[in-house]
Design a protein around this motif. Structure first.
Motif, PDB file in Angstrom:
ATOM      1  N   LYS A 160      56.210 -33.357 -34.195  1.00 13.20           N
ATOM      2  CA  LYS A 160      56.115 -33.829 -32.808  1.00 13.20           C
ATOM      3  C   LYS A 160      56.994 -35.058 -32.573  1.00 13.20           C
ATOM      4  CE  LYS A 160      53.310 -31.103 -30.556  1.00 13.20           C
ATOM      5  NZ  LYS A 160      53.683 -30.479 -29.257  1.00 13.20           N
ATOM      6  N   MET A 161      57.102 -35.903 -33.586  1.00 15.85           N
ATOM      7  CA  MET A 161      57.872 -37.145 -33.448  1.00 15.85           C
ATOM      8  C   MET A 161      59.355 -36.880 -33.203  1.00 15.85           C
ATOM      9  SD  MET A 161      55.989 -39.355 -36.445  1.00 15.85           S
ATOM     10  CE  MET A 161      57.118 -40.755 -36.482  1.00 15.85           C
ATOM     11  N   LYS A 162      59.810 -35.682 -33.545  1.00 14.87           N
ATOM     12  CA  LYS A 162      61.221 -35.347 -33.350  1.00 14.87           C
ATOM     13  C   LYS A 162      61.561 -35.128 -31.876  1.00 14.87           C
ATOM     14  CE  LYS A 162      61.456 -33.070 -37.877  1.00 14.87           C
ATOM     15  NZ  LYS A 162      61.592 -31.765 -38.579  1.00 14.87           N
ATOM     16  N   SER A 163      60.531 -34.716 -31.091  1.00 13.10           N
ATOM     17  CA  SER A 163      60.795 -34.411 -29.688  1.00 13.10           C
ATOM     18  C   SER A 163      60.022 -35.288 -28.702  1.00 13.10           C
ATOM     19  CB  SER A 163      60.462 -32.942 -29.406  1.00 13.10           C
ATOM     20  OG  SER A 163      59.114 -32.657 -29.770  1.00 13.10           O
ATOM     21  N   GLU A 164      58.832 -35.748 -29.106  1.00 15.03           N
ATOM     22  CA  GLU A 164      57.992 -36.541 -28.206  1.00 15.03           C
ATOM     23  C   GLU A 164      58.235 -38.027 -28.431  1.00 15.03           C
ATOM     24  OE1 GLU A 164      56.316 -37.665 -25.409  1.00 15.03           O
ATOM     25  OE2 GLU A 164      55.580 -35.597 -25.597  1.00 15.03           O
ATOM     26  N   LYS A 165      58.786 -38.686 -27.427  1.00 15.48           N
ATOM     27  CA  LYS A 165      59.104 -40.109 -27.542  1.00 15.48           C
ATOM     28  C   LYS A 165      58.033 -41.011 -26.942  1.00 15.48           C
ATOM     29  CE  LYS A 165      62.869 -38.874 -29.495  1.00 15.48           C
ATOM     30  NZ  LYS A 165      62.936 -38.939 -30.977  1.00 15.48           N
ATOM     31  N   ASN A 166      57.109 -40.417 -26.206  1.00 15.53           N
ATOM     32  CA  ASN A 166      56.024 -41.192 -25.609  1.00 15.53           C
ATOM     33  C   ASN A 166      54.925 -41.369 -26.656  1.00 15.53           C
ATOM     34  OD1 ASN A 166      53.646 -42.005 -24.203  1.00 15.53           O
ATOM     35  ND2 ASN A 166      54.482 -41.203 -22.288  1.00 15.53           N
ATOM     36  N   SER A 167      54.776 -42.595 -27.201  1.00 18.83           N
ATOM     37  CA  SER A 167      53.827 -42.828 -28.293  1.00 18.83           C
ATOM     38  C   SER A 167      52.390 -42.582 -27.848  1.00 18.83           C
ATOM     39  CB  SER A 167      53.962 -44.255 -28.826  1.00 18.83           C
ATOM     40  OG  SER A 167      53.706 -45.203 -27.822  1.00 18.83           O
ATOM     41  N   ARG A 168      52.087 -42.829 -26.580  1.00 13.01           N
ATOM     42  CA  ARG A 168      50.718 -42.608 -26.084  1.00 13.01           C
ATOM     43  C   ARG A 168      50.368 -41.124 -26.096  1.00 13.01           C
ATOM     44  NH1 ARG A 168      48.621 -42.969 -20.531  1.00 13.01           N
ATOM     45  NH2 ARG A 168      46.401 -43.450 -20.606  1.00 13.01           N
ATOM     46  N   ILE A 169      51.279 -40.300 -25.648  1.00 16.48           N
ATOM     47  CA  ILE A 169      51.062 -38.850 -25.664  1.00 16.48           C
ATOM     48  C   ILE A 169      50.944 -38.366 -27.103  1.00 16.48           C
ATOM     49  CG2 ILE A 169      52.043 -36.600 -25.086  1.00 16.48           C
ATOM     50  CD1 ILE A 169      51.014 -38.232 -22.689  1.00 16.48           C
ATOM     51  N   LEU A 170      51.757 -38.933 -27.977  1.00 17.12           N
ATOM     52  CA  LEU A 170      51.714 -38.570 -29.389  1.00 17.12           C
ATOM     53  C   LEU A 170      50.350 -38.887 -29.992  1.00 17.12           C
ATOM     54  CD1 LEU A 170      53.590 -37.377 -31.525  1.00 17.12           C
ATOM     55  CD2 LEU A 170      54.327 -39.697 -32.086  1.00 17.12           C
ATOM     56  N   GLU A 171      49.765 -39.999 -29.592  1.00 14.44           N
ATOM     57  CA  GLU A 171      48.440 -40.378 -30.091  1.00 14.44           C
ATOM     58  C   GLU A 171      47.382 -39.361 -29.667  1.00 14.44           C
ATOM     59  OE1 GLU A 171      47.532 -44.353 -28.925  1.00 14.44           O
ATOM     60  OE2 GLU A 171      49.020 -45.263 -30.252  1.00 14.44           O
ATOM     61  N   PHE A 172      47.458 -38.897 -28.431  1.00 13.01           N
ATOM     62  CA  PHE A 172      46.525 -37.861 -27.969  1.00 13.01           C
ATOM     63  C   PHE A 172      46.691 -36.575 -28.782  1.00 13.01           C
ATOM     64  CE2 PHE A 172      46.391 -40.259 -23.859  1.00 13.01           C
ATOM     65  CZ  PHE A 172      45.008 -40.429 -23.806  1.00 13.01           C
ATOM     66  N   GLU A 173      47.939 -36.226 -29.048  1.00 15.57           N
ATOM     67  CA  GLU A 173      48.240 -35.010 -29.813  1.00 15.57           C
ATOM     68  C   GLU A 173      47.638 -35.092 -31.217  1.00 15.57           C
ATOM     69  OE1 GLU A 173      49.884 -32.234 -29.137  1.00 15.57           O
ATOM     70  OE2 GLU A 173      51.146 -32.589 -27.382  1.00 15.57           O
ATOM     71  N   ILE A 174      47.749 -36.269 -31.829  1.00 14.07           N
ATOM     72  CA  ILE A 174      47.245 -36.472 -33.189  1.00 14.07           C
ATOM     73  C   ILE A 174      45.732 -36.299 -33.238  1.00 14.07           C
ATOM     74  CG2 ILE A 174      46.901 -38.229 -34.985  1.00 14.07           C
ATOM     75  CD1 ILE A 174      49.673 -39.362 -33.977  1.00 14.07           C
ATOM     76  N   GLU A 175      45.030 -36.960 -32.313  1.00 14.00           N
ATOM     77  CA  GLU A 175      43.570 -36.859 -32.302  1.00 14.00           C
ATOM     78  C   GLU A 175      43.125 -35.433 -32.056  1.00 14.00           C
ATOM     79  OE1 GLU A 175      39.985 -38.542 -29.505  1.00 14.00           O
ATOM     80  OE2 GLU A 175      41.341 -40.023 -30.426  1.00 14.00           O
TER      81      GLU A 175
END
Length: 338
Positions: A160-175
């Protein structure tokens, strides 16, 4: 709460561990001790009371650091090590579930540290893994020695980190991903009680997220903050996203979450505080594990002991901060589920 009948069998494998924890019941603080601590006039008085508890050895630590968080970190590591030693391999997922919030926090921390290229170890809570272990796994792709839920989630995050630059959205994805992974692992333990505990955890996360999203007027897709595998279907919950919260509260009033939603929503909209949800959540789970009082030795009983231990540590942290900063006793007490 409506009590469900659980057929929980005693397991001779846990006989000695359960006996050990039965003797340790005396170390858990009862309401009278908590009340005395709440009434402490200053940190020195609180320290005198702590010296009469199992936390007496931390007097110097508390004096030097001026907060309870370092004690929590030490105690969490002790709990995790105890569970690693004493739970069957097939039951280790229960130990990981106990530290679900801390694990999610830690994965978010190392991901943010990589994105920002900044050392964030000070924010890490070492439980099962060190900061270096998780950061190295993400940076090198070497996930050996990590549980399947953690390994799978970090691999998912790496992609996900390769395409998603919004760290907040990434945090939701992780949880979201980790919750699905830990649910699969918990199901494999064969414990219906622990599985249902996780279902309730997911329900309460979803309920709190809906209230938080509405109260803060966040413009977020429900796909980010509503999770599958709870007792309340996402299709049911999604109807209330962005809608009148009074209707949501009344609907939840017909469920076992009536107290949590009613009292939590009241304090949120009347006083602007979210902590009542956490207190009611604690009370909910203390009641949920009531069927265990009829059993002697099993994995569920061990899990319950350390769940209460974690609650106690959190309460002591709240009390310590309250006394240190002279916060009104009633405000501190309102955050404690005892």
């Amino acid at each position: 709460m409506k009590q469900i009948s659980y057929d929980i069998e005693d397991d001779s494998f846990y006989l000695f561990t359960s006996a050990e924890l039965m003797t340790r019941e005396a170390e858990l603080l009862d309401k009278s001790k908590i009340d005395k601590m709440l009434k402490s006039q200053n940190p020195d008085e609180l320290m005198r009371l702590l010296r009469d508890t199992v936390y007496s050895g931390y007097a110097e630590e508390l004096a030097n650091r001026g907060n309870f968080e370092s004690v929590i970190a030490i105690e969490y590591k002790k709990i995790a090590d105890f569970l690693l030693r004493n739970l069957k391999t097939s039951h280790q997922a229960a130990g990981e579930l106990l530290f679900f919030e801390e694990t999610v926090h830690n994965m978010k921390t190392v991901i943010k540290s990589i994105i920002l290229d900044e050392d964030m170890e000070r924010l890490f809570i070492p439980v099962y893994y060190s900061y270096g272990k998780l950061k190295n796994a993400l940076e090198t792709g070497d996930y050996a020695g990590l549980s399947q839920p953690v390994s799978g989630t970090l691999q998912h995050a790496s992609e996900k980190m390769k395409s998603e630059k919004n760290s907040r959205i990434l945090e939701f994805e992780i949880e979201k991903f980790y919750l699905k992974e830990i649910f699969k692992s918990v199901e494999e333990t064969g414990s219906r009680l622990i599985r249902d505990y996780l279902r309730h955890v997911i329900d309460i996360i979803n309920i709190k997220n809906i209230y938080r999203n509405q109260y803060l007027k966040q413009d977020l897709s429900k796909d980010y903050f509503l999770h599958d595998n709870g007792s309340l279907a996402v299709d049911f919950l999604v109807e209330f996203v962005g809608e009148n919260m009074d209707i949501f509260r009344k609907k939840l009033g017909q469920t076992e979450y009536a107290d949590l939603a009613g009292r939590g929503a009241h304090d949120l909209y009347s006083n602007g505080i979210f902590s009542t949800f956490e207190r009611e959540e604690d009370l909910f789970f203390l009641d949920f594990f009531n069927p265990l009082k009829y059993t002697v030795s099993n994995m569920e009983k061990i899990f319950h002991f350390f769940l209460r231990k974690k609650m106690e540590l959190r309460y002591l942290n709240i009390i310590f901060a309250g006394v240190l900063y002279s916060i009104d006793v009633e405000k501190v007490k309102s955050r404690i589920g005892i």
